[in-house]
Design a protein around this motif. Structure first.
Motif, PDB file in Angstrom:
ATOM      1  N   LYS A 165       0.830  -1.211   0.000  1.00 17.69           N
ATOM      2  CA  LYS A 165       0.000   0.000   0.000  1.00 17.69           C
ATOM      3  C   LYS A 165       0.862   1.258   0.000  1.00 17.69           C
ATOM      4  O   LYS A 165       0.585   2.211  -0.731  1.00 17.69           O
ATOM      5  N   ARG A 166       1.920   1.256   0.794  1.00 19.93           N
ATOM      6  CA  ARG A 166       2.817   2.417   0.840  1.00 19.93           C
ATOM      7  C   ARG A 166       3.489   2.668  -0.508  1.00 19.93           C
ATOM      8  O   ARG A 166       3.524   3.806  -1.002  1.00 19.93           O
ATOM      9  N   THR A 176       1.014   3.914  -3.148  1.00 22.55           N
ATOM     10  CA  THR A 176       0.654   5.300  -2.839  1.00 22.55           C
ATOM     11  C   THR A 176       1.747   6.253  -3.318  1.00 22.55           C
ATOM     12  O   THR A 176       1.466   7.291  -3.936  1.00 22.55           O
ATOM     13  N   ARG A 177       2.990   5.914  -3.054  1.00 21.72           N
ATOM     14  CA  ARG A 177       4.114   6.750  -3.511  1.00 21.72           C
ATOM     15  C   ARG A 177       4.151   6.836  -5.034  1.00 21.72           C
ATOM     16  O   ARG A 177       4.484   7.880  -5.594  1.00 21.72           O
ATOM     17  N   SER A 227      -6.077  -1.278  -0.738  1.00 20.14           N
ATOM     18  CA  SER A 227      -6.364  -1.885   0.564  1.00 20.14           C
ATOM     19  C   SER A 227      -7.379  -3.013   0.432  1.00 20.14           C
ATOM     20  O   SER A 227      -7.214  -4.089   1.028  1.00 20.14           O
ATOM     21  N   GLN A 271      -4.488  14.622  -3.656  1.00 14.70           N
ATOM     22  CA  GLN A 271      -4.688  13.927  -2.387  1.00 14.70           C
ATOM     23  C   GLN A 271      -5.953  13.074  -2.425  1.00 14.70           C
ATOM     24  O   GLN A 271      -5.970  11.949  -1.926  1.00 14.70           O
ATOM     25  N   ALA A 324       1.541   6.689  -7.084  1.00 17.09           N
ATOM     26  CA  ALA A 324       0.494   7.629  -7.489  1.00 17.09           C
ATOM     27  C   ALA A 324       0.921   9.059  -7.237  1.00 17.09           C
ATOM     28  O   ALA A 324       0.737   9.949  -8.083  1.00 17.09           O
ATOM     29  N   GLU A 325       1.526   9.319  -6.082  1.00 14.08           N
ATOM     30  CA  GLU A 325       1.988  10.678  -5.752  1.00 14.08           C
ATOM     31  C   GLU A 325       3.062  11.143  -6.724  1.00 14.08           C
ATOM     32  O   GLU A 325       3.086  12.313  -7.130  1.00 14.08           O
ATOM     33  N   VAL A 359      -6.945   5.562  -4.711  1.00 15.00           N
ATOM     34  CA  VAL A 359      -5.982   4.492  -4.968  1.00 15.00           C
ATOM     35  C   VAL A 359      -5.781   3.663  -3.695  1.00 15.00           C
ATOM     36  O   VAL A 359      -5.750   2.426  -3.731  1.00 15.00           O
ATOM     37  N   ASN A 360      -5.656   4.344  -2.572  1.00 18.66           N
ATOM     38  CA  ASN A 360      -5.452   3.667  -1.289  1.00 18.66           C
ATOM     39  C   ASN A 360      -6.584   2.698  -0.966  1.00 18.66           C
ATOM     40  O   ASN A 360      -6.350   1.576  -0.509  1.00 18.66           O
ATOM     41  N   VAL A 394      -5.247  10.041  -4.640  1.00 18.28           N
ATOM     42  CA  VAL A 394      -4.403   9.090  -3.913  1.00 18.28           C
ATOM     43  C   VAL A 394      -5.236   8.321  -2.902  1.00 18.28           C
ATOM     44  O   VAL A 394      -5.042   7.115  -2.689  1.00 18.28           O
ATOM     45  N   GLY A 395      -6.213   9.009  -2.293  1.00 21.13           N
ATOM     46  CA  GLY A 395      -7.117   8.336  -1.366  1.00 21.13           C
ATOM     47  C   GLY A 395      -7.913   7.244  -2.050  1.00 21.13           C
ATOM     48  O   GLY A 395      -8.118   6.155  -1.489  1.00 21.13           O
TER      49      GLY A 395
END
Length: 343
Positions: free
Chosen positions: A21-22, A25-26, A46, A35, A28-29, A41-42, A38-39
């Motif tokens: 997940k980390r 997320t990176r 998850s 933001q 996508a960023e 995507v998270n 990215v949420g």
């Protein structure tokens, strides 16, 4: 335009979930997702990770790629028990493990593009695309649907398999490549071949292979197949050198039948090293009922899609991902290309 390879994230057990997940997320960023995006995507990652841990005792994997259409494509693959009624499982509150049953529904709601293929005893493929800066998936004006799954050899960061595509109003032109070996040198050979192809994308495939051969002599070398699909003239033309293999199917009924397939045959040789004196482009009829699948030797040569009913009704990326999941060798880079015309 070129299409970069997928990053592969394996979930052998629960301890890997937070790392996956980390890292996604990176990713996508790094591509400038907001933001809020990215949420989204998270949530998708998850829920995918949670599903893998619940339903796939062998673990599973998530493939992620930032596409030329500015979307993050996330594909979840497992070899779990599969679903008897996938559409019912998308309804919130439906669960086979006693949980709240919101996983698949949440993935679908957060995705601009969503698709799911599952079969009892054969596992599940879930596709999610989230587009940057858009409220919904853009409407494509293309007459073609061409998808790739390209994955480096395990523990490699570079991918020696390559792909390049160009489309105009009625024709798509593409090349599938496999640089010799794997790693950075193989990737460099494929990238040079991609660039040479795009300089002359509309050239007859056999002639284009000759100029690519001359352009990449200083590299490790590669094998490759060039394909032209002409929508208006209803024909497909191709020529290949080396062991990029594949089949062209005519879809008639609920299954992709080998009886309706035609093998895609290439000449012996290596681009950049040695090619035959005589090369001829092959031409066949093409229509909306045709489906083309090409692959590198990172995929087993013996594969059969007839046991996957209605697979052809799904997104081309789902088809490519399923071929990769069930027939990859794990000893080399892997490339699967799926191409068809839109009806």
């Amino acid at each position: 335009m070129d299409v970069k390879h997928h990053q592969r994230f394996q979930l052998a057990d629960r301890s890997f979930a937070n790392i996956v997940k980390r890292d996604i997320t990176r990713l996508a960023e790094s591509h400038g997702f907001s933001q809020t995006e990215v949420g989204r995507v998270n949530i998708v990652v998850s829920e995918m990770a949670s599903n893998l841990l619940k339903h796939s005792p062998k673990g599973g994997e998530i493939l992620v790629k930032y596409t030329s259409a500015k979307a993050l494509e996330i594909i979840c693959l497992d070899e779990g028990p599969g679903m008897k009624d996938p559409q019912r499982m998308l309804e919130d509150g439906t669960s086979t493990t006693g949980t709240a049953g919101e996983g698949l529904g949440a993935i679908m709601r957060q995705s601009h593009t969503f698709d799911l293929y599952s079969q009892i005893g054969s596992g599940t493929v879930i596709l999610s695309r989230i587009y940057k800066g858009l409220n919904e998936a853009p409407k494509s004006k293309s007459k073609f649907e061409v998808a790739t799954v390209t994955v480096p050899k395990p523990n490699e960061h570079s991918c020696g398999d390559g792909f390049a595509l160009y489309e105009d109003k009625n024709t798509c032109y593409f090349i599938a490549l496999d640089g010799l070996g794997h790693g950075a040198a193989a990737s460099a050979a494929s990238q040079e071949a991609e660039a040479a192809f795009l300089l002359n994308y509309s050239m007859d495939p056999a002639q284009n292979l000759r100029q690519i051969h001359n352009s990449i002599r200083k590299t490790r070398g590669a094998v490759g197949t060039i394909v032209h699909i002409d929508h208006s003239r209803k024909k497909i033309s191709y020529c290949g050198i080396g062991n990029i293999a594949g089949r062209m199917y005519t879809i008639d009924g609920p299954a992709i039948s080998n009886a309706s397939s035609k093998n895609i045959i290439a000449y012996n040789g290596i681009l950049g090293h040695n090619i035959p004196n005589t090369l001829n482009t092959q031409t066949y009829e093409w229509d909306n009922y045709k489906l083309l699948i090409l692959h590198s030797d990172g995929i087993k040569s013996r594969w059969d899609l007839s046991k996957y009913p209605n697979l052809h009704r799904h997104d081309s990326s789902v088809i490519a991902a399923l071929v990769y999941r069930d027939f990859k060798r794990e000893t080399d880079d892997s490339l699967v290309v799926v191409a068809r015309s839109k009806s």
